[in-house]
Write a protein that holds these residues in place. Structure first.
Motif, PDB file in Angstrom:
ATOM      1  N   ILE A 119       0.886  -1.297   0.051  1.00 16.73           N
ATOM      2  CA  ILE A 119      -0.078  -0.071  -0.022  1.00 16.73           C
ATOM      3  C   ILE A 119       0.875   1.285  -0.082  1.00 16.73           C
ATOM      4  N   VAL A 120       1.775   1.233   0.842  1.00 19.55           N
ATOM      5  CA  VAL A 120       2.881   2.262   0.768  1.00 19.55           C
ATOM      6  C   VAL A 120       3.450   2.548  -0.599  1.00 19.55           C
ATOM      7  N   ALA A 121       4.053   1.611  -1.148  1.00 21.21           N
ATOM      8  CA  ALA A 121       4.359   1.697  -2.465  1.00 21.21           C
ATOM      9  C   ALA A 121       3.484   2.142  -3.557  1.00 21.21           C
ATOM     10  N   MET A 122       2.319   1.812  -3.375  1.00 26.14           N
ATOM     11  CA  MET A 122       1.111   2.247  -4.276  1.00 26.14           C
ATOM     12  C   MET A 122       0.973   3.790  -4.166  1.00 26.14           C
ATOM     13  N   PHE A 123       0.915   4.238  -2.795  1.00 25.50           N
ATOM     14  CA  PHE A 123       0.805   5.464  -2.757  1.00 25.50           C
ATOM     15  C   PHE A 123       1.934   6.646  -3.100  1.00 25.50           C
ATOM     16  N   GLU A 124       3.093   5.957  -2.844  1.00 25.00           N
ATOM     17  CA  GLU A 124       4.227   6.665  -3.305  1.00 25.00           C
ATOM     18  C   GLU A 124       4.244   6.809  -4.761  1.00 25.00           C
ATOM     19  N   LYS A 125       3.828   5.765  -5.611  1.00 25.66           N
ATOM     20  CA  LYS A 125       3.750   5.742  -6.934  1.00 25.66           C
ATOM     21  C   LYS A 125       2.634   6.545  -7.570  1.00 25.66           C
ATOM     22  N   GLU A 126       1.464   6.416  -7.137  1.00 25.88           N
ATOM     23  CA  GLU A 126       0.173   6.897  -7.567  1.00 25.88           C
ATOM     24  C   GLU A 126      -0.478   8.151  -7.095  1.00 25.88           C
ATOM     25  N   VAL A 127       0.117   8.614  -5.809  1.00 28.87           N
ATOM     26  CA  VAL A 127      -0.493   9.711  -5.010  1.00 28.87           C
ATOM     27  C   VAL A 127       0.556  10.864  -4.986  1.00 28.87           C
ATOM     28  N   TYR A 128       1.826  10.313  -4.368  1.00 28.14           N
ATOM     29  CA  TYR A 128       2.638  11.209  -3.960  1.00 28.14           C
ATOM     30  C   TYR A 128       3.485  11.573  -5.333  1.00 28.14           C
TER      31      TYR A 128
END
Length: 81
Positions: free
Chosen positions: A63-72
């Motif tokens: 989930i952290v990796a998805m946020f780093e890529k898609e959100v931040y």
């Protein structure tokens, strides 16, 4: 400034009159329901999270990796010199 930017008119904001097309939406049933939110306890490969250890070591990092890529957004880890 508007002339410099080529803006001829501003878009009107939401109206308090419910009979006009741009009325303010206060009815939650008309809002986007986000019915396609993924299950946080399902891994990317389809396995279910069954233990707290599995959450800490596998799912949470996904989930952290998805946020780093898609959100931040991706960023450089080091500054160029």
């Amino acid at each position: 400034m508007m002339d410099q930017l080529g803006i001829k008119a501003l878009r009107p904001g939401p109206s308090g009159n419910e009979k006009v097309p741009n009325h303010a939406n206060t009815d939650e049933s008309l809002a986007n329901p986000y019915n396609n939110v993924p299950d946080p306890l399902t891994m990317n490969d389809g396995r279910k999270v069954t233990t707290a250890e599995m959450w800490r070591t596998e799912r949470r990092p996904e989930i952290v990796a998805m946020f780093e890529k898609e959100v931040y957004g991706e960023f450089r880890r080091t500054c160029p010199r």
